[in-house]
Enzyme design. Sequence first.
Site, PDB file in Angstrom:
ATOM      1  N   ASN A  96       0.779  -1.250  -0.126  1.00 34.61           N
ATOM      2  CA  ASN A  96      -0.157  -0.115   0.003  1.00 34.61           C
ATOM      3  C   ASN A  96       1.001   1.366  -0.047  1.00 34.61           C
ATOM      4  O   ASN A  96       0.597   2.218   0.699  1.00 34.61           O
ATOM      5  CB  ASN A  96      -1.005  -0.085   1.185  1.00 34.61           C
ATOM      6  CG  ASN A  96      -0.161  -0.180   2.511  1.00 34.61           C
ATOM      7  OD1 ASN A  96       0.627  -0.922   2.798  1.00 34.61           O
ATOM      8  ND2 ASN A  96      -0.704   0.294   3.537  1.00 34.61           N
ATOM      9  N   ASP A 306       0.495  -5.731  12.492  1.00 34.32           N
ATOM     10  CA  ASP A 306      -0.017  -5.011  11.339  1.00 34.32           C
ATOM     11  C   ASP A 306       0.249  -3.202  11.396  1.00 34.32           C
ATOM     12  O   ASP A 306      -0.543  -2.532  11.585  1.00 34.32           O
ATOM     13  CB  ASP A 306      -1.762  -4.967  11.550  1.00 34.32           C
ATOM     14  CG  ASP A 306      -2.445  -4.683  10.278  1.00 34.32           C
ATOM     15  OD1 ASP A 306      -2.107  -4.802   9.263  1.00 34.32           O
ATOM     16  OD2 ASP A 306      -3.559  -4.179  10.655  1.00 34.32           O
ATOM     17  N   GLY A 325      -5.361   2.772  11.394  1.00 33.34           N
ATOM     18  CA  GLY A 325      -4.031   2.254  11.417  1.00 33.34           C
ATOM     19  C   GLY A 325      -3.415   2.730  12.649  1.00 33.34           C
ATOM     20  O   GLY A 325      -3.593   3.673  13.237  1.00 33.34           O
TER      21      GLY A 325
END
Length: 418
Positions: A96, A306, A325
């Site tokens: 990404n 993550d 996030g």
Amino acid sequence: MNLIIRKATIVDSESPYHNQTVDIKITQGIIEEIGISLLNSDTHEEFHQDNLYVSQGWFDTSVSLGEPGFEDRETIINGLEVAAKSGFAGIALQPNSYPIIDNQSQVHFVKQKAVNAATELYPIGALTKGSEGNDLAELFDMKNAGAVAFGDYNKSLSNANLMKISLQYVQDFDGLVIAFCQDATIKGNGVANEGIVSTRLGLKGIPNLSEELIVARNLFLLEYTGGKLHIPTISTTKSVALIREAKKKGLQVTCSVTVHHLVLTDEKLEGFDTRYKVSPPLRNEDDRKALLEAVLDNTIDCITSDHNPIDIENKKMEFDLAKNGTIGLESAFGALLTQLPLEIIINKMTFGKNLLNIERQKIAENKKASITLFTIDNSWTFGKEHILSKSKNSAFLGHAMKGKAIGIYNQGKLVING
């Protein structure tokens, strides 16, 4: 560098020295000797710390770094330094960036950036062009360039036929499809877990069903096509049950869970702090307990930080508008040790190599030295001074920690935090 690690307790079930406190002599990146009070003829540097533990180098299956395109959030060089000081000898890099990693030249670019780092970087190629969900990307070319798997980060593929085709196509070269699961139409404009907390706070909810529908669909597709599927960052009790049943059927499915879903719940949203806005959203206590149980019974194969750096302009704003996030490399081990047994944590933080067909390096003589160094006893509180990333969006600020990553020895390099 040549190194002797003194009086380290080895936590490695594959090692003949498991649970033994020994010296480890490393010469030119290879473990030359393991034993008690090894001699040093002034050719090796030495590292010693009280209550020192070592394991196989940890591996994180989901890390975002930003570069290219979002260097203000994080660069590859600094991100790999953060990973090393956080105990990770390897990471799988999400695609990404800008541009998206969806072709072999982008894979070559990020691999070249990481060539001299102690932490090894393994790119995940985008499953679809531009991660837009319309056409498959150049999967075979990216595989040949070094991509270890294919998935669109935090984007669920709405086109079931395209998912079917991708699962069939990658079997020709033993590829792995990573399928984030969230039905966009059911999620709608939701920003938090649908439940008591979201109702009380007036936040639009994301029901568990949005994840579970796509998990079920993708498992049906996998049963039809064969091949290998990885479902990342599951968050609900029903998702666990669906994957547990699929494994009993013999399907080649694996899954991961994030550190923050194992430790935190949607109760953290009470202050509308956007550091807790993640995807999938933090769920309730029942889901958290189900995820912990699934880690213990091996339904969940690996745990990921993550790690996803977000710049302050996209985090310090209204909850509805803030990006999802949290960073997580620096806090991963200390947070997990408050919830799970040590050997389980080590297993789940090294299994990613099995998942991606990367050779594991057990701690044994004549093996490559890929080692994480850590302690397990000290209790402390995670603060801003512990953040090494360029972005500061940690969901664990102020959280109680137990144990701490010291660093790694990998690629012939010793990197220590502090």
